[in-house]
Each structure stands twice: as structure tokens, then as C-alpha cells.
Write an enzyme that holds these catalytic residues in place. Structure first.
Site, PDB file in Angstrom:
ATOM      1  CG  ASP A  14      40.121  47.247  30.817  1.00  0.00           C
ATOM      2  OD1 ASP A  14      40.358  46.066  31.145  1.00  0.00           O
ATOM      3  OD2 ASP A  14      39.008  47.622  30.409  1.00  0.00           O
ATOM      4  CG  ASP A 109      40.380  42.605  33.774  1.00  0.00           C
ATOM      5  OD1 ASP A 109      39.679  43.061  34.693  1.00  0.00           O
ATOM      6  OD2 ASP A 109      39.954  42.438  32.624  1.00  0.00           O
ATOM      7  CD  GLU A 110      38.184  47.138  34.433  1.00  0.00           C
ATOM      8  OE1 GLU A 110      37.801  48.279  34.702  1.00  0.00           O
ATOM      9  OE2 GLU A 110      37.420  46.186  34.222  1.00  0.00           O
TER      10      GLU A 110
END
Length: 436
Positions: A14, A109-110
Site C-alpha cells: 500500500d 496505489d495498492e
DNA sequence: TCTGGGGTCCTAGGACCC
DNA sequence: TCTGGGGTCCTAGGACCC
């Protein structure tokens, strides 16, 4: 193509403050400083650097509410630059891919990593593996991230949360073998911060005395099923260490695509709304073709500004079933125009418009149209597809909207504001960072 | 003055069918 | 008094996510 599998061990990677971190990569002088990123129209705060968080600047707040603190503390303000963030995301994911047979990209973003290959190693070595992956991403892309390692996705999320809160963990939290370690972590996690438990469910659970992730894991399963539906029941099982959410590394084909924007200023006329509808339709059609699908349904929606309570409000949507599945911009423009005519009411100040395509099928083999009235002949259809391919190629090479529908207008006074966008450091030749 | 954009999944309820 | 039963498909809306 790998089928989804139930993970035995999974890591969540993350990125920390992703948009803010992207802005800092090519501006080392901004490192450690308070920085915020504004959403489209420069309206809300959609990302904050660590220093900005510690100033107490809230997520999601409209810019005008934090003007004072920005001025006093010299907070750096950026307009969102999604093309740039998307490119940085791709770089991060490419590095992560080297560390797992299956990378399940969850958002910009993960990503979840299948760690079954290292599941049998002792915890200390599993930790070393995650630490190295994290360090490599930082070294090669400049983006810091946090890792949570656990038997299920929901537990990995919780572990990553823990790691973000406790700097002593060094950015990596491996949920140990022992049930007691897991229980300690869950007891410290408020139920509203569990992945899949939003404000509504958190309020319901709290009313029933369930306040931590641990309480939820222990709660009566039938009660959870009845009050939180199957999604909530899955969350509960995942917290108990039973994987319900498969790891899916197949590159996704979206089930619906949406392009929507708020306007830079209120819009009242059908002409201006038609321009926006045409431009958004062209964009969403391009994305539809890019994922090699054709749509059988187009929805157009339109709303006034709900924050201007004192003004008359109107919001409406219309769904047009397309006579034959298509990703053709010209056919979709006709559908969008007819949808807009159906829902437009004069006398309102409109604030936002969006176009959604849905009910996709793959673009080959093409389903023939049963009743051919007004449809293109196969030869004409082939010509039209070639036209779209050419259009996409030109726009990809020379920039978005190099060729766009004339009906999208020229001056486009309704366009959103974007006063402080950073350069497209990695996606435009003329904006590459330079060293002196 | 000024309040984002783009997704997923689930459920309830209506239309329709036999 | 009493008003089939079961199924499918579609859509709108809710809840949640980043």
C-alpha cells in the site's frame, strides 16, 4: 491466464500518501514538507503528505476551508495530475511483479501479492522478503510503501494499517503464527476501520456493542449474515483467517466505464451541456475500445450543485439501450444526445454531467444485428472501426483530444479549473524533468 | 467565490413468463 | 373467508472502496 486462487499467505503493498509522494519524487526540495493534492476542479483535498497530515489538514476537505493554515504554514498545493500518477503506479506494480507469481492490482496505489511460495518459510524470513520488496520499490521508483502480510486479504489490510500507525515496525507488519498476536492486533483496530465496514455498518455494529475488529470476528455469524449481508459475513470469516476473497491477477475488464466532471462554473444552457456530453462520450468510448469491449447501454446523468441548497435542485439520469452493441464514438454521440434531450430541464444551474457505458461484451466476434434497419452494412461497419482505430492512434501519439467531436465545442468555457498542475514528468517529452 | 472521480458488489422489487 | 407458485431478468439504489 491464472484462475483466482484462495491465498494461503498474502501481502498487501500500500503506497504511502501516493499522490503526494508522486509529486515529491521529482521535487526533492519538497521532501518532508507539508503538501496537498487537490481533486479535479481544484475543489477538495484528495491527498496529503505526512507533514500535511500532522498539521491537521483533513482528508476530503474543500480547499477554501483550509486557506488560512495553508498560508500560515507554507503548505505546497498541487492540482491532481492523474496521467502522471497512473504512470508512476505502473512502475511500482512492475517492481512488485518481480516478487510474486500473482499480483492482484486493487487500485492505483495498492496491490495484493500471492506469497504462497514463501508461506512455509519461518516468519523472520517472510519478513525479510517483504522488507526487500519494499526497499526495491523505494529505490527504483522513489515511492514509499507499507506492507501487511497475513493469511487473508482483510487481515493483510489490518496488518498494513497497523504498520502505518506504528513506525517502529519499519513499514512491514507480518501477522505472526499465533492466534494471540492476531487477536491483539484486532483488539486494537476500531471496527469502523476494518476493510469493508463503512460508516453505516460501523454505526450499526457500535449500537450492538461491537466496537473492535476482534468483537466482529467473535460475533454471532447468523446475526452478522442477517444484518450485514453476505459481504459482511465474508469480512467476518476473513478476520478469522478463512480466506473468502480470492486473489485475482487477471487483468480486469471493467464492467462499467464512467467519465464525469463537475464544471468550472454553473452551466444552464442545453448547448453547453451538449458540448460536455459530447466530450465525455468521446473519452469514455475511447476507454471502451481500449479494453476491447462494446457496450449495449449508455447512461447519461446530470445534477445541480447539492451544496447550493438555496437554489432549485434537479438531478436525473437516462439510460439508452443501444440497438446494437458498439464502441463507435459517432453512434454513442447520438445516444448521448438523445439521453440529454430527455432529461434536460431549462431553468437550472447545472454542476456536473457524466456518461456511463455498461453491459459490455467482447468486441469480437461481433454479434450480428437481428433487425438491420438503419444499421451499417458489414463493409461500412468495418470502415467505421478502421476510422476509430485511426482516431485512437492519432490521439495516443499527438495528445488527447487532438481529434475530437466538433460538437464538444472549441472554447469550452465550462471546463474545470486546474491551476496548479505539476508537469507530466514521465508522460510528455516536453515536460521531462531536467537536471542542471 | 470555492465541496472529486471512478469503480464493485449486493439486494429489493417490478416485469414478465409458464 | 377465499386472491397459485415458482422462476428469470433487469434496474435502481445502497453501501463500500480508493
Amino acid at each position: 491466464m491464472n484462475a483466482p486462487t484462495a491465498p494461503g499467505l498474502v501481502a498487501l503493498a500500500d503506497c504511502d500518501n501516493f499522490y503526494a509522494s508522486c509529486e515529491t519524487v521529482f521535487r526533492p526540495d519538497w521532501r518532508g514538507k507539508p503538501l496537498i493534492v487537490l481533486g479535479n476542479n481544484d475543489g477538495n483535498i484528495i491527498a496529503r503528505s505526512a507533514a500535511a497530515k500532522s498539521l491537521g489538514i483533513p482528508m476530503g476537505a474543500p480547499l477554501h476551508q483550509v486557506r488560512a493554515i495553508i498560508r500560515e504554514r507554507g503548505v505546497i498545493v498541487c492540482s491532481a495530475n492523474f496521467a502522471f500518477y497512473g504512470d508512476m503506479s505502473r512502475r511500482v506494480m512492475e517492481v512488485l511483479e518481480r516478487y510474486t507469481p500473482q499480483l492482484d492490482i486493487y487500485s492505483i496505489d495498492e496491490a495484493f501479492l500471492d506469497l504462497s511460495p514463501v508461506a512455509t518459510l519461518p516468519p523472520i524470513q517472510r519478513r525479510a522478503f517483504a522488507v526487500e520488496a519494499r526497499a526495491t520499490v523505494a529505490r527504483w521508483t522513489g515511492i514509499p510503501l507499507t506492507m501487511g502480510v497475513a493469511p487473508t486479504k482483510t487481515l493483510a489490510k489490518a496488518a498494513a494499517e497497523r504498520s502505518k500507525r506504528d513506525p517502529a515496525l519499519g513499514g512491514v507488519c507480518v501477522l505472526g503464527e499465533t492466534a494471540s498476536a492476531r487477536d491483539d492486533l484486532l483488539r486494537a483496530l476500531p471496527v469502523g476501520e476494518v476493510w469493508g465496514i463503512g460508516p453505516r455498518r460501523a454505526a450499526l455494529l457500535t449500537r450492538h456493542g461491537i466496537t473492535t475488529a476482534y468483537d466482529l470476528a467473535q460475533a454471532d455469524t447468523r446475526w452478522v449474515r442477517r444484518h450485514l449481508s453476505v459481504t459482511g459475513a465474508r469480512v467476518q470469516l476473513e478476520l478469522r483467517g478463512i480466506a473468502c476473497l480470492p486473489l485475482d491477477a487477471t487483468p480486469e475488464r471493467r464492467k462499467q466505464l464512467c467519465v464525469s466532471r463537475s464544471f468550472g462554473r454553473p452551466v444552464t444552457t442545453l448547448d453547453e451541456l451538449s458540448e460536455a456530453a459530447a466530450l465525455f462520450t468521446a473519452h469514455v468510448a475511447e476507454r471502451c475500445r481500449a479494453q476491447r469491449t462494446i457496450a449495449t447501454r449508455l447512461t447519461l446523468f446530470l445534477t445541480t450543485n447539492p451544496f447550493r441548497e438555496w437554489e432549485p435542485q434537479h438531478s436525473a439520469s437516462a439510460t439508452i439501450p443501444l440497438p446494437s452493441a458498439t464502441a463507435d464514438t459517432l453512434a454513442l454521440l447520438r445516444a448521448a444526445a438523445s439521453a440529454l434531450r430527455r432529461i434536460y430541464r431549462p431553468g437550472y444551474s447545472y454542476h456536473k454531467l457524466g456518461v456511463i457505458l455498461g453491459s459490455f461484451t467482447p468486441d469480437t466476434p461481433r454479434q450480428g444485428e437481428l433487425f438491420g434497419d438503419g444499421a451499417l452494412t458489414p463493409a461500412a461497419e468495418e470502415q467505421r472501426e478502421a476510422l476509430m482505430r485511426t482516431l485512437d492512434a492519432i490521439n495516443a501519439r499527438f495528445g488527447r483530444d487532438m481529434i475530437r467531436p466538433l460538437s464538444a465545442g472549441v472554447a469550452q468555457p465550462w471546463r474545470m479549473r486546474q491551476a496548479r498542475r505539476s508537469p507530466h514528468y514521465t508522460t510528455r517529452w516536453d515536460e521531462l524533468p531536467e537536471t542542471r
